[in-house]
Design a protein around this motif. Structure first.
Motif, PDB file in Angstrom:
ATOM      1  N   ILE A  99      -3.899   6.879 -17.454  1.00 53.35           N
ATOM      2  CA  ILE A  99      -3.442   6.202 -16.236  1.00 53.35           C
ATOM      3  C   ILE A  99      -4.245   6.674 -15.021  1.00 53.35           C
ATOM      4  CG2 ILE A  99      -1.483   5.952 -14.651  1.00 53.35           C
ATOM      5  CD1 ILE A  99       0.361   5.874 -17.040  1.00 53.35           C
ATOM      6  N   THR A 100      -4.585   7.963 -14.972  1.00 56.38           N
ATOM      7  CA  THR A 100      -5.403   8.473 -13.861  1.00 56.38           C
ATOM      8  C   THR A 100      -6.748   7.770 -13.819  1.00 56.38           C
ATOM      9  OG1 THR A 100      -4.354  10.650 -13.983  1.00 56.38           O
ATOM     10  CG2 THR A 100      -6.467  10.516 -12.851  1.00 56.38           C
ATOM     11  N   ILE A 101      -7.392   7.629 -14.982  1.00 50.75           N
ATOM     12  CA  ILE A 101      -8.714   6.985 -15.048  1.00 50.75           C
ATOM     13  C   ILE A 101      -8.634   5.533 -14.596  1.00 50.75           C
ATOM     14  CG2 ILE A 101     -10.502   6.172 -16.635  1.00 50.75           C
ATOM     15  CD1 ILE A 101     -10.006   8.757 -18.258  1.00 50.75           C
ATOM     16  N   PHE A 102      -7.603   4.825 -15.039  1.00 46.99           N
ATOM     17  CA  PHE A 102      -7.511   3.407 -14.686  1.00 46.99           C
ATOM     18  C   PHE A 102      -7.032   3.207 -13.250  1.00 46.99           C
ATOM     19  CE2 PHE A 102      -8.108   2.810 -19.163  1.00 46.99           C
ATOM     20  CZ  PHE A 102      -8.752   1.586 -19.257  1.00 46.99           C
ATOM     21  N   MET A 103      -6.235   4.119 -12.714  1.00 50.39           N
ATOM     22  CA  MET A 103      -5.901   4.037 -11.288  1.00 50.39           C
ATOM     23  C   MET A 103      -7.164   4.198 -10.459  1.00 50.39           C
ATOM     24  SD  MET A 103      -2.235   5.991 -10.646  1.00 50.39           S
ATOM     25  CE  MET A 103      -2.792   7.595 -11.223  1.00 50.39           C
ATOM     26  N   LEU A 104      -7.994   5.164 -10.856  1.00 45.22           N
ATOM     27  CA  LEU A 104      -9.242   5.398 -10.139  1.00 45.22           C
ATOM     28  C   LEU A 104     -10.158   4.182 -10.248  1.00 45.22           C
ATOM     29  CD1 LEU A 104     -10.712   7.607  -8.526  1.00 45.22           C
ATOM     30  CD2 LEU A 104     -11.758   8.353 -10.671  1.00 45.22           C
ATOM     31  N   VAL A 130      -3.149  12.882  -6.489  1.00 50.69           N
ATOM     32  CA  VAL A 130      -4.155  12.491  -5.501  1.00 50.69           C
ATOM     33  C   VAL A 130      -4.644  11.073  -5.762  1.00 50.69           C
ATOM     34  CG1 VAL A 130      -6.529  12.899  -4.724  1.00 50.69           C
ATOM     35  CG2 VAL A 130      -4.936  14.812  -4.905  1.00 50.69           C
ATOM     36  N   VAL A 131      -5.011  10.780  -7.014  1.00 47.64           N
ATOM     37  CA  VAL A 131      -5.522   9.446  -7.353  1.00 47.64           C
ATOM     38  C   VAL A 131      -4.431   8.400  -7.160  1.00 47.64           C
ATOM     39  CG1 VAL A 131      -6.410   8.001  -9.222  1.00 47.64           C
ATOM     40  CG2 VAL A 131      -7.278  10.323  -8.922  1.00 47.64           C
ATOM     41  N   SER A 132      -3.203   8.729  -7.544  1.00 46.59           N
ATOM     42  CA  SER A 132      -2.098   7.774  -7.415  1.00 46.59           C
ATOM     43  C   SER A 132      -1.868   7.371  -5.967  1.00 46.59           C
ATOM     44  CB  SER A 132      -0.823   8.386  -7.996  1.00 46.59           C
ATOM     45  OG  SER A 132       0.274   7.502  -7.845  1.00 46.59           O
TER      46      SER A 132
END
Length: 482
Positions: free
Chosen positions: A241-246, A309-311
């Motif tokens: 999810i972090t990768i795709f949010m970014l 942070v990314v979220s």
């Protein structure tokens, strides 16, 4: 002159499209025999009658060009109307007040992710799917969606695209706006399919994978669980999810260019490099701040810091930790993320990295002029000069953003909210982020706010999603004059 026939025709088509988008959730409800099915089918009937009532009488109106006034009016009214339509299943099926249902629907379509639901898991799965679908539709924009699938808009769609994605220097990937929108949606759908598959491989159920993907790619943040992504306590799910949010916080036009045979498009784009640099710096600072003070392991600290942070900087709003319990530095950095926002041309909200870059360049230029008063310094971005009108519009946007933020925060404070709640609730909704601090923190929601506050914050969501100008210009008397 604004041609009401054109406005009604396109608004009718949008309503019909949103009604059709309820079908998957309605079918799921019918199969599972849950109470949301009746509400969704009823809402589809309402959409068919109201949308058809606007579209059919004006179906012969086929303009070759849509003016900028008509474009802004259609976009603003379109968002207000579809948010009301999207609220219908929640009002009728979940027995919410209309204020709460409209707040939730506006939060969905604007990809804000702020919620008034105190028990998300108690909702029927059909309504949860519809709630997440509002994110997915709003992520790329229901107006852009209509341009991709409704060919009758023809070449007059560029004004709508500019109003829907009013970045300082909007990209036009194809000669016709319909082709542009179709290209963007292909990238959007492909990324959605990849994330669904990866989340399922990480152990998430198919239904939850679809809903969380819709929230991720749209940078929205609606979850099917009361504790958001923290429910899964899975490093693998957090990483995906972090990768795709970014990825969703990067200009989608760059992905299209990469597919077209320009593999270095992402790296060559100055905004993309700046955005990724800011994310890396803030993640490193947060990781250092919470290491040992909150989490004993450096890897665990990096996992939670990167996710939060990314979220927030991509304005997604998912949470895996209650960052209100983090040290003051980390909290301050996360609040700062609320104002940064993602890249232009992404599904994220906020001020946007490109605008911040231009503001910084203009400020440095003024400092240079103090030392060299006779110098002529041209502001450039990516090696290209930035037109003076673009520079002026950036300062205008920033000023309006600040004024709206301060005014709305003061009104919330006047309603009895503490300063942390008032300021971060406005920052979260105006930036389309989701959670704030105080009583609207990541472990709380917006249910306790008074009705007037919810309508004010719904307006902030709309202003933030359409980037201030598109909405406020309708209040200027000159807009309605010939």
């Amino acid at each position: 002159m604004i041609r009401l026939s054109i406005v009604c025709r396109i608004l009718g088509a949008l309503i019909l499209c949103v009604g059709a988008a309820m079908l998957p959730a309605a079918v799921l409800g019918a199969v599972e025999d849950d109470p949301g099915a009746h509400a969704l089918f009823t809402a589809m009937a309402v959409a068919a009658l109201s949308g058809g009532g606007l579209f059919v009488p004006w179906r012969a109106a086929r303009p070759t060009n849509i003016s900028h006034r008509e474009g802004m009016l259609i976009v603003t009214l379109g968002w207000v109307i579809v948010a009301a339509l999207g609220a219908f299943p929640l009002w009728y099926g979940a027995q919410l007040s209309f204020t709460d249902a409209y707040f939730e629907s506006m939060s969905g379509f604007t990809t804000t992710g702020s919620s008034i639901l105190t028990d998300i898991e108690a909702l029927p799965r059909s309504l949860l799917l519809w709630r997440s679908t509002t994110h997915w539709l709003g992520g790329m924009g229901i107006i852009v969606l209509s341009l991709a699938i409704l060919p009758f808009l023809g070449v007059g769609g560029m004004q709508l695209y500019k109003a829907e994605v009013p970045s300082p220097v909007p990209d036009k990937l194809q000669p016709r706006i319909r082709d542009t929108a179709a290209s963007l949606w292909k990238v959007y759908v492909a990324l959605s399919g990849i994330e669904i598959l990866l989340l399922m491989l990480c152990g998430m159920g198919g239904f939850d994978a679809v809903c969380h993907t819709f929230g991720t790619l749209a940078t929205g943040g609606f979850s099917t669980k009361n504790t958001s992504v923290a429910y899964y306590a899975s490093p693998a799910i957090d990483t995906v999810i972090t990768i795709f949010m970014l990825a969703s916080g990067i200009n989608f036009a760059l992905y299209f260019q990469t597919i077209q045979g320009r593999p270095l498009a992402l790296w060559r784009d100055p905004e993309c490099r700046c955005f990724l640099g800011i994310v890396a710096l803030l993640t490193a600072l947060c990781t250092w701040d919470i290491w040992r003070s909150v989490y004993p392991s450096l890897l665990e600290s990096l996992r939670y810091a990167a996710f939060q942070v990314v979220s927030i900087i991509t304005t997604t709003g998912f949470a895996t930790a209650d960052f209100e319990s983090w040290p003051p530095l980390s909290q301050a950095l996360l609040v700062l993320c609320m104002f940064f926002g993602a890249s232009t041309g992404s599904t994220g909200g906020g001020i946007k990295t490109m605008r911040l870059m231009l503001l910084a360049k203009q400020s440095l230029r003024e400092l240079f002029r103090l030392i060299h008063p006779r110098s002529v310094v041209q502001i450039k971005l990516g090696g290209k000069p930035v037109p003076a009108d673009v520079q002026a519009s950036v300062w205008g946007f920033f000023t309006l953003y600040a004024l709206v933020f301060v005014a709305a925060s003061l009104v919330l404070a006047l309603m009895g909210q503490d300063l942390a709640t008032a300021f971060t609730a406005v920052a979260a909704t105006l930036g389309n982020i989701g959670p704030g601090l105080g009583t609207v923190g990541p472990a709380e929601n917006f249910a306790h706010l008074p009705m007037a506050a919810k309508w004010l914050l719904s307006l902030c969501m709309l202003l933030g999603r359409l980037e201030i100008y598109t909405v406020l210009v309708l209040l200027v008397p000159e807009f309605w004059r010939h």
